[in-house]
Design an enzyme around this catalytic site. Structure first.
Site, mmCIF file in Angstrom:
data_model
loop_
_atom_site.group_PDB
_atom_site.id
_atom_site.type_symbol
_atom_site.label_atom_id
_atom_site.label_comp_id
_atom_site.label_asym_id
_atom_site.label_seq_id
_atom_site.Cartn_x
_atom_site.Cartn_y
_atom_site.Cartn_z
ATOM 1 N N ASP A 107 86.023 -49.433 -17.356
ATOM 2 C CA ASP A 107 85.632 -50.732 -17.917
ATOM 3 C C ASP A 107 85.766 -50.659 -19.427
ATOM 4 O O ASP A 107 85.243 -49.730 -20.065
ATOM 5 C CB ASP A 107 84.184 -51.070 -17.542
ATOM 6 C CG ASP A 107 84.018 -51.425 -16.077
ATOM 7 O OD1 ASP A 107 85.029 -51.391 -15.335
ATOM 8 O OD2 ASP A 107 82.884 -51.730 -15.664
ATOM 9 N N ASP B 283 82.192 -62.109 -6.981
ATOM 10 C CA ASP B 283 81.012 -61.485 -7.585
ATOM 11 C C ASP B 283 79.779 -62.281 -7.195
ATOM 12 O O ASP B 283 79.733 -63.495 -7.379
ATOM 13 C CB ASP B 283 81.152 -61.449 -9.105
ATOM 14 C CG ASP B 283 82.420 -60.717 -9.545
ATOM 15 O OD1 ASP B 283 82.826 -59.782 -8.834
ATOM 16 O OD2 ASP B 283 82.983 -61.073 -10.588
#
Length: 242
Positions: A10, A131
């Protein structure tokens, strides 16, 4: 169905970080050299790498593009990338730069026609990120919650030619609480697309549990903080998956 381990990188301000529950203010920095980290994962035997441009997810456009390009060059396997991919130009640009799969989240909810067009143009190379916050879809880098159930969003793309659904329980992401096995399994059984699990992986037990239900449509799992913190050995995870 094969079961894939996706070590995760990330990116925030060009650094390798992990967030807690998707909160940019709760970032732990793990490396200043993302390309070197990608090379470590490649030497460890990973065939796939999951990269997220966190700044891009919030900005709605690529922010760490040069860093991603260095990661792609350093990693010998395949890279799937998410974060700020909101139009066809972005998809085409990343594929031209060596990314294998584009992960599309916010646009899947707000511009489904674009996602379907991208999946038609590049069959098997688009992943829809679903998500979840409390079972509802979260968008804009998880900053906004919608009123659409997760299953409904996944079903929207069943016949579109997408490669998989990436399901993240935002409430567990980066917290090492264990993957939300029940919700992941339920999503896999409620629609026909393969599901990649994400969020909360704490160790080998999560890999074993997901692998045990792989036949029900679980295609793999993304592992981030557990690897960086030494709670999960990449080689062991790959062995379990195989």
């Amino acid at each position: 169905m094969s079961f894939t381990i996706f070590p995760a990188i990330d990116l925030k301000s060009g650094q390798v970080v992990r967030l807690a529950e998707g909160d940019m203010a709760r970032a732990t920095i793990y490396s200043d050299d993302p390309a070197a980290q990608a090379a470590v994962f490649a030497r460890g035997g990973a065939a796939w790498l999951h990269v997220v441009d966190l700044d891009g997810a919030f900005a709605g456009r690529s922010v760490n593009g040069d860093v991603v390009a260095r990661i792609v060059a350093a990693f010998t396997g395949k890279v799937q990338l998410g974060g700020g991919i909101r139009d066809m130009a972005a998809v085409e640009s990343w594929f031209a730069r060596g990314v294998t799969r584009a992960v599309i989240g916010t646009a899947a909810l707000k511009d489904p026609d674009f996602v379907k067009a991208a999946a038609k143009a590049y069959p098997g190379r688009i992943v829809v990120a679903v998500d979840a916050k409390g079972g509802m879809v979260a968008t804009e880098g998880w900053a906004e919650a919608s009123d659409m159930p997760v299953v409904d969003l996944a079903r929207r793309f069943e016949d579109a030619g997408v490669a998989a659904v990436l399901f993240t329980d935002v409430g567990r992401d980066g917290l090492l609480k264990g993957v939300n096995l029940e919700a992941t399994h339920a999503l896999a059984q409620a629609q026909t697309l393969p599901v990649i699990a994400s969020g909360g992986v704490a160790g080998e037990a999560d890999i074993h549990a997901l692998k045990a239900i792989a036949a029900d449509g679980i295609a793999g799992v993304i592992c981030g903080r557990a690897i960086y913190d030494g709670r999960l050995d990449l080689g062991r995870a790959l062995a379990i998956a195989a």
